[in-house]
Design a protein around this motif. Structure first.
Motif, PDB file in Angstrom:
ATOM      1  N   ARG A 223       1.322  -8.982  17.001  1.00 46.58           N
ATOM      2  CA  ARG A 223       0.557  -8.921  15.770  1.00 46.58           C
ATOM      3  C   ARG A 223      -0.801  -8.300  16.059  1.00 46.58           C
ATOM      4  O   ARG A 223      -1.296  -8.358  17.200  1.00 46.58           O
ATOM      5  CB  ARG A 223       0.389 -10.299  15.135  1.00 46.58           C
ATOM      6  CG  ARG A 223      -0.399 -11.278  15.963  1.00 46.58           C
ATOM      7  CD  ARG A 223      -0.361 -12.675  15.373  1.00 46.58           C
ATOM      8  NE  ARG A 223      -0.784 -12.674  13.992  1.00 46.58           N
ATOM      9  CZ  ARG A 223      -0.757 -13.771  13.228  1.00 46.58           C
ATOM     10  NH1 ARG A 223      -0.295 -14.911  13.730  1.00 46.58           N
ATOM     11  NH2 ARG A 223      -1.172 -13.722  11.978  1.00 46.58           N
ATOM     12  N   GLY A 224      -1.417  -7.681  15.059  1.00 54.93           N
ATOM     13  CA  GLY A 224      -2.718  -7.050  15.273  1.00 54.93           C
ATOM     14  C   GLY A 224      -3.198  -6.330  14.026  1.00 54.93           C
ATOM     15  O   GLY A 224      -2.568  -6.387  12.955  1.00 54.93           O
ATOM     16  N   THR A 225      -4.334  -5.645  14.162  1.00 53.26           N
ATOM     17  CA  THR A 225      -4.921  -4.872  13.067  1.00 53.26           C
ATOM     18  C   THR A 225      -5.295  -3.491  13.584  1.00 53.26           C
ATOM     19  O   THR A 225      -5.485  -3.289  14.788  1.00 53.26           O
ATOM     20  CB  THR A 225      -6.183  -5.574  12.529  1.00 53.26           C
ATOM     21  OG1 THR A 225      -7.144  -5.708  13.581  1.00 53.26           O
ATOM     22  CG2 THR A 225      -5.838  -6.949  11.971  1.00 53.26           C
ATOM     23  N   VAL A 226      -5.400  -2.561  12.626  1.00 53.48           N
ATOM     24  CA  VAL A 226      -5.794  -1.201  12.972  1.00 53.48           C
ATOM     25  C   VAL A 226      -6.493  -0.576  11.761  1.00 53.48           C
ATOM     26  O   VAL A 226      -6.122  -0.856  10.619  1.00 53.48           O
ATOM     27  CB  VAL A 226      -4.569  -0.348  13.387  1.00 53.48           C
ATOM     28  CG1 VAL A 226      -3.543  -0.258  12.286  1.00 53.48           C
ATOM     29  CG2 VAL A 226      -5.011   1.036  13.839  1.00 53.48           C
ATOM     30  N   ILE A 227      -7.517   0.229  12.061  1.00 57.19           N
ATOM     31  CA  ILE A 227      -8.213   0.963  11.004  1.00 57.19           C
ATOM     32  C   ILE A 227      -7.654   2.376  10.976  1.00 57.19           C
ATOM     33  O   ILE A 227      -7.754   3.125  11.960  1.00 57.19           O
ATOM     34  CB  ILE A 227      -9.732   0.995  11.261  1.00 57.19           C
ATOM     35  CG1 ILE A 227     -10.291  -0.428  11.281  1.00 57.19           C
ATOM     36  CG2 ILE A 227     -10.434   1.818  10.199  1.00 57.19           C
ATOM     37  CD1 ILE A 227     -11.752  -0.495  11.638  1.00 57.19           C
ATOM     38  N   LEU A 228      -7.045   2.740   9.862  1.00 54.93           N
ATOM     39  CA  LEU A 228      -6.471   4.079   9.729  1.00 54.93           C
ATOM     40  C   LEU A 228      -7.607   5.084   9.474  1.00 54.93           C
ATOM     41  O   LEU A 228      -8.486   4.834   8.640  1.00 54.93           O
ATOM     42  CB  LEU A 228      -5.453   4.113   8.587  1.00 54.93           C
ATOM     43  CG  LEU A 228      -4.240   3.177   8.733  1.00 54.93           C
ATOM     44  CD1 LEU A 228      -3.346   3.268   7.505  1.00 54.93           C
ATOM     45  CD2 LEU A 228      -3.451   3.483   9.993  1.00 54.93           C
ATOM     46  N   ILE A 326      -5.520  -2.154   8.262  1.00 60.07           N
ATOM     47  CA  ILE A 326      -4.236  -2.785   7.900  1.00 60.07           C
ATOM     48  C   ILE A 326      -3.845  -3.781   8.980  1.00 60.07           C
ATOM     49  O   ILE A 326      -4.327  -3.715  10.120  1.00 60.07           O
ATOM     50  CB  ILE A 326      -3.106  -1.737   7.711  1.00 60.07           C
ATOM     51  CG1 ILE A 326      -2.855  -0.978   9.018  1.00 60.07           C
ATOM     52  CG2 ILE A 326      -3.416  -0.804   6.563  1.00 60.07           C
ATOM     53  CD1 ILE A 326      -1.640  -0.074   8.978  1.00 60.07           C
ATOM     54  N   GLU A 327      -2.966  -4.702   8.637  1.00 54.95           N
ATOM     55  CA  GLU A 327      -2.460  -5.714   9.567  1.00 54.95           C
ATOM     56  C   GLU A 327      -0.970  -5.498   9.773  1.00 54.95           C
ATOM     57  O   GLU A 327      -0.260  -5.050   8.870  1.00 54.95           O
ATOM     58  CB  GLU A 327      -2.711  -7.119   9.018  1.00 54.95           C
ATOM     59  CG  GLU A 327      -4.177  -7.461   8.849  1.00 54.95           C
ATOM     60  CD  GLU A 327      -4.364  -8.825   8.215  1.00 54.95           C
ATOM     61  OE1 GLU A 327      -3.337  -9.506   7.974  1.00 54.95           O
ATOM     62  OE2 GLU A 327      -5.520  -9.216   7.967  1.00 54.95           O
ATOM     63  N   ASN A 353      -2.858   9.049  11.151  1.00 56.97           N
ATOM     64  CA  ASN A 353      -2.667   7.629  10.813  1.00 56.97           C
ATOM     65  C   ASN A 353      -1.519   7.011  11.616  1.00 56.97           C
ATOM     66  O   ASN A 353      -1.618   5.875  12.094  1.00 56.97           O
ATOM     67  CB  ASN A 353      -2.395   7.490   9.321  1.00 56.97           C
ATOM     68  CG  ASN A 353      -3.643   7.609   8.477  1.00 56.97           C
ATOM     69  OD1 ASN A 353      -4.764   7.710   9.004  1.00 56.97           O
ATOM     70  ND2 ASN A 353      -3.473   7.615   7.161  1.00 56.97           N
ATOM     71  N   ILE A 354      -0.428   7.752  11.752  1.00 55.15           N
ATOM     72  CA  ILE A 354       0.705   7.227  12.535  1.00 55.15           C
ATOM     73  C   ILE A 354       0.310   7.093  14.001  1.00 55.15           C
ATOM     74  O   ILE A 354       0.704   6.132  14.688  1.00 55.15           O
ATOM     75  CB  ILE A 354       1.935   8.134  12.341  1.00 55.15           C
ATOM     76  CG1 ILE A 354       2.431   8.063  10.888  1.00 55.15           C
ATOM     77  CG2 ILE A 354       3.065   7.725  13.281  1.00 55.15           C
ATOM     78  CD1 ILE A 354       3.523   9.051  10.539  1.00 55.15           C
ATOM     79  N   GLY A 355      -0.472   8.061  14.535  1.00 55.69           N
ATOM     80  CA  GLY A 355      -0.941   7.956  15.917  1.00 55.69           C
ATOM     81  C   GLY A 355      -1.811   6.737  16.118  1.00 55.69           C
ATOM     82  O   GLY A 355      -1.707   6.037  17.154  1.00 55.69           O
ATOM     83  N   ALA A 356      -2.710   6.436  15.151  1.00 52.31           N
ATOM     84  CA  ALA A 356      -3.553   5.252  15.265  1.00 52.31           C
ATOM     85  C   ALA A 356      -2.718   3.980  15.250  1.00 52.31           C
ATOM     86  O   ALA A 356      -2.969   3.023  16.002  1.00 52.31           O
ATOM     87  CB  ALA A 356      -4.560   5.239  14.120  1.00 52.31           C
ATOM     88  N   PHE A 357      -1.696   3.931  14.395  1.00 49.40           N
ATOM     89  CA  PHE A 357      -0.819   2.749  14.320  1.00 49.40           C
ATOM     90  C   PHE A 357      -0.054   2.553  15.629  1.00 49.40           C
ATOM     91  O   PHE A 357       0.046   1.425  16.146  1.00 49.40           O
ATOM     92  CB  PHE A 357       0.132   2.915  13.136  1.00 49.40           C
ATOM     93  CG  PHE A 357       1.165   1.832  13.035  1.00 49.40           C
ATOM     94  CD1 PHE A 357       0.798   0.512  12.848  1.00 49.40           C
ATOM     95  CD2 PHE A 357       2.521   2.126  13.137  1.00 49.40           C
ATOM     96  CE1 PHE A 357       1.751  -0.483  12.749  1.00 49.40           C
ATOM     97  CE2 PHE A 357       3.479   1.139  13.044  1.00 49.40           C
ATOM     98  CZ  PHE A 357       3.101  -0.176  12.846  1.00 49.40           C
ATOM     99  N   MET A 358       0.477   3.632  16.220  1.00 48.98           N
ATOM    100  CA  MET A 358       1.216   3.505  17.480  1.00 48.98           C
ATOM    101  C   MET A 358       0.284   3.073  18.608  1.00 48.98           C
ATOM    102  O   MET A 358       0.672   2.300  19.486  1.00 48.98           O
ATOM    103  CB  MET A 358       1.879   4.830  17.819  1.00 48.98           C
ATOM    104  CG  MET A 358       3.063   5.184  16.919  1.00 48.98           C
ATOM    105  SD  MET A 358       4.383   3.937  16.895  1.00 48.98           S
ATOM    106  CE  MET A 358       4.825   3.872  18.614  1.00 48.98           C
TER     107      MET A 358
END
Length: 412
Positions: A223-228, A326-327, A353-358
């Motif tokens: 679990r975690g968070t990321v700023i797109l 996003i979480e 955005n996909i790179g930041a999520f990965m």
């Protein structure tokens, strides 16, 4: 005594039946007087002894025989077995004539003459010939047609059986496995998603990652968070549990609902349904959230320190949330879901955005999962799709390259 009674009964029957006129004769009177005297002597033993009574022999006349019936004239020489011949009549004057033997008589006589069995000729009734020649011809044609259809059916069945594959008994046929769809590069996959998005509204681009982690092991939960970098695909409404100066800061930062103990009481009583997407809380208000903890957990709104929703820096967290934070959390099937943008975004924006999520998923990798590679045994497959579009598989190599590019550009 028994012989005397028998004698008396026979005499009485003879007197009453054959000679009724002798009933009042002197002989009968003397006979009955003797009988009375005998009975009186029997009752009185002191009387005179018993004297025998003379008995005269009786002769019966011969019963006359009936005249014999006339014999029927039979056409066949064979004797009839159904009606046996009647015995000859007896003659009143002459001696008795011997009668013919019958089957009933022969059954009880030893060494009786044999009677030859009678055999009748076999007669068969002829079948009625009620079918004309026309009907016989139609029946023959129908029979030939049925035989021809039957032979044709047998030939077709034999041909289909020969075409079938004959497999030897011990051989096992392996089921056909579904062919895996080809993997696409990230840029090509984004173009496929855009092409398949045909809804009238602006669809959300979603990323789905299947992890190689046992969902039953809670210590390995991801679990975690990321700023797109290019913002979140959805506007988020926020509620903040704070009091005093922290509540004023939350209002200034753009929180939708701000409250303290009064807000908690309203939620516990049911007057406030708290229809928001995120909940933040200060550490001072955390002990008071126990009253509504079950209500918040059902809606996944419970503030958590790991997710950054339980913090004293409410203004900073709200700012990040407005920027596109996003979480993500692993579900029961070991799958991560996240919205990474809109179909209306540019291809390069979706790629970043996909790179930041990965990159965030790699940073959230559990410490107990040790593998030689970053993705081996951790990330099994990745698919991206629109809201109502088909899933497009993406290669791990292209995703790793996108994550590395985001790390170089946004992280020192």
């Amino acid at each position: 005594m028994a012989s005397l009674k028998l004698l008396l009964s026979q005499s009485r029957r003879h007197l009453f039946t054959n000679h009724p006129s002798h009933f009042h004769s002197p002989l009968s009177h003397s006979f009955f007087s003797q009988t009375r005297s005998f009975s009186s002597s029997e009752s009185n033993p002191s009387t005179t002894p018993f004297e025998p009574i003379p008995i005269q022999p009786v002769s019966y006349p011969v019963k006359p025989q009936d005249p014999p019936p006339p014999e029927p004239q039979s056409s066949s020489d064979a004797p009839s077995l159904s009606q046996p011949p009647l015995p000859p009549p007896r003659s009143a004057d002459g001696p008795e004539q011997p009668r013919a033997w019958t089957r009933e008589d022969i059954r009880y006589v030893k060494n009786a003459p044999l009677i030859t069995p009678v055999s009748y000729p076999v007669r068969v009734a002829p079948l009625p010939d009620d079918k004309g020649p026309a009907e016989n011809e139609e029946m023959e044609k129908e029979r030939k047609r049925i035989e021809a259809d039957d032979q044709l059916r047998k030939k077709m069945l034999k041909a289909t059986e020969d075409e079938k594959l004959k497999v030897p008994f011990p051989l096992l046929i392996k089921p056909k496995q579904k062919e895996k769809p080809p993997l696409f590069d990230l840029s090509e996959a984004i173009r496929q998603v855009k092409a398949n998005a045909k809804a009238k509204f602006d669809e959300t681009v979603e990323a789905h990652i299947r992890l190689g982690i046992d969902s039953k092991r809670t210590e390995l939960a991801v679990r975690g968070t990321v700023i797109l970098p290019h913002g979140a695909p959805k506007a988020v409404s926020v509620a903040v549990f704070a009091e005093g100066a922290e509540a004023e800061e939350a209002k200034a930062a753009g929180a939708d609902i701000v409250g303290g103990k009064e807000l908690i009481e309203e939620i516990a009583s049911g007057s406030n349904k708290l229809k928001v997407d995120k909940c933040f809380s200060t550490p001072g208000m955390a002990p008071h959230l126990g009253k509504i903890a079950q209500y918040l957990r059902k809606r996944r709104l419970m503030p958590d320190k790991k997710l950054g929703t339980l913090t004293s820096d409410i203004a900073g967290q709200l700012k990040e949330l407005r920027q596109g934070r996003i979480e993500f959390k692993m579900e029961s099937k070991s799958i991560l879901h996240a919205g990474v943008g809109k179909v209306s975004y540019k291809e390069e924006s979706l790629r970043e955005n996909i790179g930041a999520f990965m990159n965030a998923v790699l940073q959230a990798k559990p410490a107990g999962l040790k593998k030689t590679s970053k993705y081996a045994g951790y990330v099994l497959s990745v698919h991206i799709c629109s809201t109502i579009g088909p899933g497009i598989p993406v290669s791990i190599q292209s995703l790793s390259k996108a994550a590395d590019n985001y790390k170089k550009a946004h992280m020192v």
